[in-house]
Every structure is written in C-alpha cells, then in structure tokens.
Design a protein around this motif. Structure first.
Motif, PDB file in Angstrom:
ATOM      1  N   SER A  45       0.896  -1.321  -0.103  1.00 48.56           N
ATOM      2  CA  SER A  45       0.089   0.006  -0.060  1.00 48.56           C
ATOM      3  C   SER A  45       1.069   1.162   0.076  1.00 48.56           C
ATOM      4  O   SER A  45       1.910   1.167   0.688  1.00 48.56           O
ATOM      5  CB  SER A  45      -0.938   0.133   1.056  1.00 48.56           C
ATOM      6  N   PRO A  46       0.301   2.150  -0.866  1.00 53.15           N
ATOM      7  CA  PRO A  46       1.105   3.560  -0.709  1.00 53.15           C
ATOM      8  C   PRO A  46       1.051   4.269   0.417  1.00 53.15           C
ATOM      9  O   PRO A  46       2.167   5.062   1.016  1.00 53.15           O
ATOM     10  CB  PRO A  46       0.674   4.342  -1.996  1.00 53.15           C
ATOM     11  N   SER A  47       0.111   4.197   1.394  1.00 51.92           N
ATOM     12  CA  SER A  47      -0.160   4.855   2.710  1.00 51.92           C
ATOM     13  C   SER A  47       0.643   4.233   3.792  1.00 51.92           C
ATOM     14  O   SER A  47       0.601   4.967   4.682  1.00 51.92           O
ATOM     15  CB  SER A  47      -1.482   5.154   2.666  1.00 51.92           C
ATOM     16  N   VAL A  70       5.557  -8.438 -15.292  1.00 56.88           N
ATOM     17  CA  VAL A  70       5.463  -8.352 -14.068  1.00 56.88           C
ATOM     18  C   VAL A  70       3.626  -8.198 -13.931  1.00 56.88           C
ATOM     19  O   VAL A  70       3.282  -7.443 -14.800  1.00 56.88           O
ATOM     20  CB  VAL A  70       5.828  -7.198 -13.110  1.00 56.88           C
ATOM     21  N   GLN A  71       3.095  -9.077 -13.218  1.00 62.99           N
ATOM     22  CA  GLN A  71       1.623  -9.298 -12.825  1.00 62.99           C
ATOM     23  C   GLN A  71       1.073  -8.856 -11.617  1.00 62.99           C
ATOM     24  O   GLN A  71       1.876  -9.656 -10.475  1.00 62.99           O
ATOM     25  CB  GLN A  71       1.383 -10.629 -13.424  1.00 62.99           C
ATOM     26  N   PHE A  72       0.325  -8.413 -11.207  1.00 57.95           N
ATOM     27  CA  PHE A  72      -0.244  -7.874 -10.025  1.00 57.95           C
ATOM     28  C   PHE A  72      -1.815  -7.603 -10.007  1.00 57.95           C
ATOM     29  O   PHE A  72      -2.324  -7.344 -11.163  1.00 57.95           O
ATOM     30  CB  PHE A  72       0.550  -6.802  -9.411  1.00 57.95           C
ATOM     31  N   ASP A  73      -2.383  -7.760  -9.015  1.00 60.09           N
ATOM     32  CA  ASP A  73      -3.732  -7.297  -8.867  1.00 60.09           C
ATOM     33  C   ASP A  73      -3.938  -5.966  -8.005  1.00 60.09           C
ATOM     34  O   ASP A  73      -3.092  -5.554  -7.201  1.00 60.09           O
ATOM     35  CB  ASP A  73      -4.533  -8.299  -7.963  1.00 60.09           C
ATOM     36  N   VAL A  74      -4.651  -5.120  -8.449  1.00 59.93           N
ATOM     37  CA  VAL A  74      -5.045  -3.893  -7.851  1.00 59.93           C
ATOM     38  C   VAL A  74      -6.494  -4.039  -7.375  1.00 59.93           C
ATOM     39  O   VAL A  74      -7.444  -4.302  -8.051  1.00 59.93           O
ATOM     40  CB  VAL A  74      -4.949  -2.655  -8.722  1.00 59.93           C
ATOM     41  N   THR A  75      -6.491  -3.532  -6.146  1.00 60.84           N
ATOM     42  CA  THR A  75      -7.963  -3.641  -5.428  1.00 60.84           C
ATOM     43  C   THR A  75      -8.183  -2.213  -4.791  1.00 60.84           C
ATOM     44  O   THR A  75      -7.551  -1.601  -4.251  1.00 60.84           O
ATOM     45  CB  THR A  75      -7.742  -4.423  -3.993  1.00 60.84           C
ATOM     46  N   ASN A  76      -9.580  -1.851  -5.445  1.00 61.00           N
ATOM     47  CA  ASN A  76     -10.139  -0.617  -4.698  1.00 61.00           C
ATOM     48  C   ASN A  76     -10.710  -0.827  -3.403  1.00 61.00           C
ATOM     49  O   ASN A  76     -11.865  -1.390  -3.122  1.00 61.00           O
ATOM     50  CB  ASN A  76     -11.028  -0.086  -5.677  1.00 61.00           C
ATOM     51  N   ASN A  77      -9.975  -0.375  -2.536  1.00 59.69           N
ATOM     52  CA  ASN A  77     -10.561  -0.443  -1.141  1.00 59.69           C
ATOM     53  C   ASN A  77     -11.514   0.645  -0.485  1.00 59.69           C
ATOM     54  O   ASN A  77     -11.949   0.347   0.696  1.00 59.69           O
ATOM     55  CB  ASN A  77      -9.425  -0.511  -0.014  1.00 59.69           C
ATOM     56  N   HIS A  78     -11.906   1.482  -1.399  1.00 61.78           N
ATOM     57  CA  HIS A  78     -12.909   2.478  -0.955  1.00 61.78           C
ATOM     58  C   HIS A  78     -14.343   1.835  -0.862  1.00 61.78           C
ATOM     59  O   HIS A  78     -14.592   1.340  -1.782  1.00 61.78           O
ATOM     60  CB  HIS A  78     -12.753   3.886  -1.921  1.00 61.78           C
ATOM     61  N   ALA A  79     -15.038   2.210  -0.043  1.00 63.61           N
ATOM     62  CA  ALA A  79     -16.161   1.750   0.302  1.00 63.61           C
ATOM     63  C   ALA A  79     -17.497   2.076  -0.693  1.00 63.61           C
ATOM     64  O   ALA A  79     -18.420   1.355  -0.908  1.00 63.61           O
ATOM     65  CB  ALA A  79     -16.857   2.271   1.662  1.00 63.61           C
ATOM     66  N   ALA A 186      -1.339   7.790  -2.935  1.00 61.95           N
ATOM     67  CA  ALA A 186      -2.322   6.908  -3.448  1.00 61.95           C
ATOM     68  C   ALA A 186      -2.903   7.714  -4.856  1.00 61.95           C
ATOM     69  O   ALA A 186      -3.275   7.234  -5.715  1.00 61.95           O
ATOM     70  CB  ALA A 186      -3.299   6.214  -2.902  1.00 61.95           C
ATOM     71  N   ASN A 187      -3.106   8.984  -4.925  1.00 59.98           N
ATOM     72  CA  ASN A 187      -3.725   9.751  -5.919  1.00 59.98           C
ATOM     73  C   ASN A 187      -2.872  10.124  -6.982  1.00 59.98           C
ATOM     74  O   ASN A 187      -3.520  10.691  -7.914  1.00 59.98           O
ATOM     75  CB  ASN A 187      -4.376  10.992  -5.202  1.00 59.98           C
ATOM     76  N   GLU A 188      -1.590   9.715  -6.670  1.00 61.26           N
ATOM     77  CA  GLU A 188      -0.608   9.962  -7.897  1.00 61.26           C
ATOM     78  C   GLU A 188      -0.733   9.003  -9.132  1.00 61.26           C
ATOM     79  O   GLU A 188      -0.330   8.960 -10.275  1.00 61.26           O
ATOM     80  CB  GLU A 188       0.769   9.841  -7.503  1.00 61.26           C
ATOM     81  N   ALA A 189      -1.465   7.785  -8.697  1.00 61.32           N
ATOM     82  CA  ALA A 189      -1.422   6.794  -9.768  1.00 61.32           C
ATOM     83  C   ALA A 189      -2.928   6.612 -10.290  1.00 61.32           C
ATOM     84  O   ALA A 189      -3.114   5.995 -11.406  1.00 61.32           O
ATOM     85  CB  ALA A 189      -1.163   5.508  -9.107  1.00 61.32           C
ATOM     86  N   VAL A 190      -3.945   7.189  -9.640  1.00 59.44           N
ATOM     87  CA  VAL A 190      -5.240   7.092 -10.197  1.00 59.44           C
ATOM     88  C   VAL A 190      -5.903   8.367  -9.984  1.00 59.44           C
ATOM     89  O   VAL A 190      -5.669   9.334  -9.204  1.00 59.44           O
ATOM     90  CB  VAL A 190      -6.155   5.864  -9.419  1.00 59.44           C
ATOM     91  N   LYS A 191      -7.264   8.556 -10.431  1.00 58.40           N
ATOM     92  CA  LYS A 191      -7.967   9.824 -10.335  1.00 58.40           C
ATOM     93  C   LYS A 191      -9.249   9.240  -9.781  1.00 58.40           C
ATOM     94  O   LYS A 191      -9.871   8.312  -9.968  1.00 58.40           O
ATOM     95  CB  LYS A 191      -8.477  10.404 -11.426  1.00 58.40           C
ATOM     96  N   THR A 200      -4.737  -1.106  -2.748  1.00 58.40           N
ATOM     97  CA  THR A 200      -3.653  -2.056  -2.453  1.00 58.40           C
ATOM     98  C   THR A 200      -3.154  -2.824  -3.725  1.00 58.40           C
ATOM     99  O   THR A 200      -4.109  -2.968  -4.581  1.00 58.40           O
ATOM    100  CB  THR A 200      -3.822  -2.663  -1.233  1.00 58.40           C
ATOM    101  N   ILE A 201      -1.962  -3.217  -3.727  1.00 51.66           N
ATOM    102  CA  ILE A 201      -1.479  -4.074  -4.656  1.00 51.66           C
ATOM    103  C   ILE A 201      -1.289  -5.264  -4.008  1.00 51.66           C
ATOM    104  O   ILE A 201      -0.675  -5.569  -2.957  1.00 51.66           O
ATOM    105  CB  ILE A 201      -0.368  -3.526  -5.354  1.00 51.66           C
TER     106      ILE A 201
END
Length: 223
Positions: A45-47, A70-79, A186-191, A200-201
């Motif tokens: 996590s970036p935070s 490189v392969q990875f999963d990105v999960t949006n943790n926002h409710a 975290a806001n540097e990679a997405v909007k 999180t990755i």
C-alpha cells in the motif's frame, strides 16, 4: 563504375523459393514458463505497510528477458468511490531498481513518468494491447475505472534496459533482484472524485520463460 558494382551483386534464393529447414538448436533441452514471487509481504500500500516489492530471480537456467512481465492485482478499497486509471501498471510505481549479485545495475527514478514517455511513442496497436493487459490511458476516449471493493489484474513489461535486450541472462552466475517502489501518494496513480483514493497491490508475480542447456554447452559457459 555503377554498372560494375551492379554486376558484382550475387544472387541468392529468395525466402519464397527456399524450402530448407531452418537451423535448429538441439543444445536447448527444455524451455518452460515460470513465476517468481516477491519475498516478504503479499500486500502493498502507498499509505501504510510495505511499499517496496522485491522479487529475486535465480535458479540454474537461462532467463529469456523478452518474455519477462510483472503481473499484480489492484484492489479498490474505498467503500463507495470508483478509481479511474491514469495509464498502465507502471503508473503505480515511482522507482525501479535492478540488482545483479548485490550490485545496482539499474536505478530509474520517477519510473512512472519515464515509462509513460516511452509508452506514448508506441504505435496505436501496441497501445491497444497494453490497454488490454492493464488499463487504457485517461486521455483515451474510453477511460478504464474500477468500482469500489473490486479487483483488477495488471500485466506489464518492465521499462528496463537489462530486460529489453536480446541476450539471455545466466541467473545461475548473475542472480537478479528487482525492486519496485510504490508511489508516495495513492492519488498519484489514479483519479477519484474527491482525491481520496485507497488501493492496494497484491498477488505480485514475475512471469518469464527459462531455458535449459545441455551439459556440454553449460560446462563450456562454466569454464
């Protein structure tokens, strides 16, 4: 003079009329796809928590760098909020280091920006393929997004000189360690709508092909 040079050109049998079998490589006894996993944590996590992904590449075979991704999963943790991707998988990383035998051979600062500059110079077909494996760029007509609590898998080719050259790498003699550092914000990679990204990755893997040589050729390299 020009006619003399033209007459000196030798003829050769063009590919369309040649039915010879292509040269073989019998000294390659095996080729297989393998996965290398990071050491330590599986969630980044970036935070908070672990921000640096370390993948060790070793073994007794020869690594084909053209196949490494490189392969990875990105999960949006926002409710409730969705996240909109700015670009491919490189957008999540601010730095990339590659070490060979504990010696730094590559250290790319501002990795996400460097990769983006190289990426936008590619052909549209290549950009479309990258979008399928990751995400379309935010300025494209169709912006990729991820709804709350959902997960998406990214696959990316590392923007690395060592892994973008034609020579196979003897990881038996020169083991590699790949370090990927997440962005600081975290806001540097997405909007997002309110600049409150929370992602999180996880499930990070380096997928590549390795080649096994016969004993005679392997011994000659060892000598």
């Amino acid at each position: 003079m020009v006619e003399a040079h033209a007459q000196s050109v030798e003829d050769y049998l063009i590919e369309g009329l040649s039915y010879k079998l292509s040269p073989g490589a019998s000294y390659v006894t095996n080729r297989r796809s393998v996965s290398f996993f990071p050491s330590g944590s599986d969630t980044y996590s970036p935070s908070s928590g672990v921000k640096v992904i370390r993948i060790k590449v070793n073994g007794t075979d020869w690594l084909d760098p053209s196949s490494a991704k490189v392969q990875f999963d990105v999960t949006n943790n926002h409710a409730s909020n969705s996240i909109y991707f700015l670009s491919g998988g490189h957008a999540f990383f601010s730095r990339c280091r590659i070490l060979c035998g504990s010696q730094v051979v590559e250290d790319i600062q501002s990795y996400n920006r460097v990769c983006e500059m190289f990426s936008i110079l590619q052909s549209q077909n290549k950009l479309d393929n990258d979008g399928i494996e990751g995400a379309r760029k935010w300025y494209d007509s169709t912006t990729d997004f991820l709804t709350s609590t959902k997960k998406r898998t990214f696959s990316m080719k590392l923007c690395s000189g060592l892994l973008n050259q034609p020579k196979m790498l003897p990881v038996r003699y020169a083991p590699l360690e790949i370090e990927l550092e997440l962005v600081g914000d975290a806001n540097e990679a997405v909007k997002t709508t309110n600049n409150d990204a929370n992602w999180t990755i996880s499930n990070v893997q380096l997928k590549a092909d390795v080649v096994t040589l016969d004993n005679a050729l392997e011994n000659s390299y060892a000598e």
